[in-house]
Design a protein around this motif. Structure first.
Motif, short mmCIF file in Angstrom:
data_model
loop_
_atom_site.label_atom_id
_atom_site.label_comp_id
_atom_site.label_asym_id
_atom_site.label_seq_id
_atom_site.Cartn_x
_atom_site.Cartn_y
_atom_site.Cartn_z
N ASN A 157 -61.55 15.35 -44.73
CA ASN A 157 -61.99 15.17 -46.10
C ASN A 157 -60.98 15.87 -47.00
O ASN A 157 -60.82 17.09 -46.93
N GLN A 158 -60.27 15.13 -47.83
CA GLN A 158 -59.30 15.76 -48.70
C GLN A 158 -60.01 16.34 -49.91
O GLN A 158 -60.75 15.63 -50.61
N VAL A 159 -59.79 17.64 -50.15
CA VAL A 159 -60.48 18.35 -51.22
C VAL A 159 -59.41 18.96 -52.14
O VAL A 159 -58.98 20.10 -51.93
N PRO A 160 -58.95 18.21 -53.16
CA PRO A 160 -57.90 18.72 -54.03
C PRO A 160 -58.44 19.38 -55.30
O PRO A 160 -59.40 18.90 -55.91
N LEU A 161 -57.84 20.48 -55.66
CA LEU A 161 -58.13 21.17 -56.92
C LEU A 161 -56.87 21.11 -57.78
O LEU A 161 -55.78 21.45 -57.32
N VAL A 162 -57.01 20.67 -59.02
CA VAL A 162 -55.90 20.63 -59.97
C VAL A 162 -56.27 21.52 -61.15
O VAL A 162 -57.36 21.37 -61.73
N THR A 163 -55.40 22.44 -61.51
CA THR A 163 -55.71 23.37 -62.60
C THR A 163 -54.44 23.83 -63.30
O THR A 163 -53.36 23.84 -62.70
N ILE A 164 -54.58 24.21 -64.56
CA ILE A 164 -53.50 24.82 -65.34
C ILE A 164 -53.89 26.26 -65.61
O ILE A 164 -55.02 26.53 -66.04
N GLN A 165 -52.97 27.18 -65.36
CA GLN A 165 -53.23 28.60 -65.55
C GLN A 165 -52.11 29.25 -66.34
O GLN A 165 -50.94 28.88 -66.20
N ASN A 166 -52.48 30.20 -67.19
CA ASN A 166 -51.50 30.98 -67.95
C ASN A 166 -51.19 32.25 -67.16
O ASN A 166 -52.09 33.05 -66.91
N LEU A 167 -49.94 32.40 -66.73
CA LEU A 167 -49.57 33.52 -65.86
C LEU A 167 -48.45 34.36 -66.47
O LEU A 167 -47.62 33.86 -67.23
N SER A 168 -48.45 35.62 -66.09
CA SER A 168 -47.39 36.54 -66.49
C SER A 168 -46.56 36.91 -65.26
O SER A 168 -47.00 36.73 -64.12
N ALA A 169 -45.36 37.42 -65.50
CA ALA A 169 -44.51 37.87 -64.41
C ALA A 169 -45.27 38.88 -63.55
O ALA A 169 -45.93 39.77 -64.07
N GLY A 170 -45.21 38.70 -62.24
CA GLY A 170 -45.90 39.59 -61.32
C GLY A 170 -47.27 39.09 -60.89
O GLY A 170 -47.80 39.57 -59.89
N ASP A 171 -47.87 38.16 -61.65
CA ASP A 171 -49.14 37.57 -61.21
C ASP A 171 -48.91 36.77 -59.93
O ASP A 171 -47.85 36.18 -59.74
N TYR A 172 -49.91 36.73 -59.06
CA TYR A 172 -49.79 35.93 -57.85
C TYR A 172 -51.02 35.04 -57.69
O TYR A 172 -52.11 35.36 -58.15
N VAL A 173 -50.81 33.89 -57.05
CA VAL A 173 -51.89 32.93 -56.83
C VAL A 173 -51.93 32.53 -55.36
O VAL A 173 -50.90 32.52 -54.68
N GLU A 174 -53.15 32.19 -54.89
CA GLU A 174 -53.37 31.82 -53.50
C GLU A 174 -54.42 30.72 -53.45
O GLU A 174 -55.26 30.60 -54.35
N GLY A 175 -54.38 29.92 -52.38
CA GLY A 175 -55.38 28.88 -52.17
C GLY A 175 -56.42 29.33 -51.16
O GLY A 175 -56.09 29.91 -50.13
N TYR A 176 -57.69 29.03 -51.46
CA TYR A 176 -58.80 29.40 -50.59
C TYR A 176 -59.67 28.19 -50.30
O TYR A 176 -59.66 27.21 -51.04
N ILE A 177 -60.45 28.29 -49.22
CA ILE A 177 -61.42 27.25 -48.87
C ILE A 177 -62.73 27.89 -48.46
O ILE A 177 -62.75 29.03 -47.97
N ASN A 178 -63.82 27.17 -48.70
CA ASN A 178 -65.15 27.63 -48.28
C ASN A 178 -65.93 26.43 -47.75
O ASN A 178 -66.02 25.40 -48.43
N PHE A 179 -66.45 26.55 -46.53
CA PHE A 179 -67.28 25.52 -45.92
C PHE A 179 -68.75 25.95 -46.06
O PHE A 179 -69.13 26.98 -45.53
N TYR A 180 -69.51 25.17 -46.78
CA TYR A 180 -70.94 25.47 -46.94
C TYR A 180 -71.74 24.60 -45.98
O TYR A 180 -71.76 23.37 -46.09
#
Length: 196
Positions: A149-172
């Motif tokens: 099951n393909q579960v895509p998230l598309v988002t725009i975020q305002n980030l500053s230098a040094g900020d970090y982002v990661e992808g997570y998943i949760n199975f309910y």
């Protein structure tokens, strides 16, 4: 100072290979209906859209506990313009001087066992906190037990230098079991800077 219209078919520099139009602070106007036809290389126009990265799953991520936010192990780099995606931590960190608005896609080709699935959720985390998510419910027509099951998230975020982002998943799911993420074209993490 001579005001008027100059009629020529070509402008060439008097010496060297550089030609400058106007001076700092001037406005060069291209009137409505005119066309600029570029056959060379244009620099300094529009967006460069870097940093840009694309990472995929290194290997199938198995036995993901239910009802738990689990980081997706995007461990294979495809694109990384600024060497800002770290495969050891599975995170993208905004380089110095590269803050701005970013577009991100977190996608997982997720597989749930046929116990009692209710939903799959992908999330984007910024500096350790969830800032966006997409939830795919078991009652949606294309939802399949024991299949991808393909579960895509598309988002725009305002980030500053040094900020970090990661992808997570949760199975309910309520009847136990674990989930898997498959290595295929539906599993990837990508992002790029839209503007400063």
């Amino acid at each position: 100072n001579i005001m008027g219209t100059l009629f020529v078919d070509k402008l060439d520099p008097q010496s060297g290979t550089s030609l400058e139009l106007g001076s700092s602070g001037d406005t060069i106007t291209i009137p409505s209906g005119a066309t600029i036809a570029n056959s060379g290389t244009a620099t300094g126009f529009g967006e460069t859209n870097t940093p840009i990265f694309l990472a995929t799953l290194g290997s199938t991520q198995n036995n993901i506990s239910r009802s738990t936010q689990t980081k997706i192990t995007y461990a294979a780099e495809v694109i990384d313009s600024d060497n800002a995606f770290d495969t050891s931590t599975n995170r993208f960190t905004v380089p110095s001087g590269k803050g701005g608005k970013y577009m991100f896609i977190v996608s997982a080709s997720a597989q749930m066992p046929s116990y009692d699935p209710q939903a799959i959720m992908t999330s984007l985390y910024k500096n350790g906190s969830q800032v966006a998510f997409h939830q795919y419910f078991a009652n949606e027509p294309d939802f399949q037990n024991d299949q991808d099951n393909q579960v895509p998230l598309v988002t725009i975020q305002n980030l500053s230098a040094g900020d970090y982002v990661e992808g997570y998943i949760n199975f309910y799911q309520s009847d136990g079991g674990t989930g898997n993420i498959q290595v295929n074209n539906g599993t990837f993490f990508q992002g790029y800077r839209i503007t400063t």
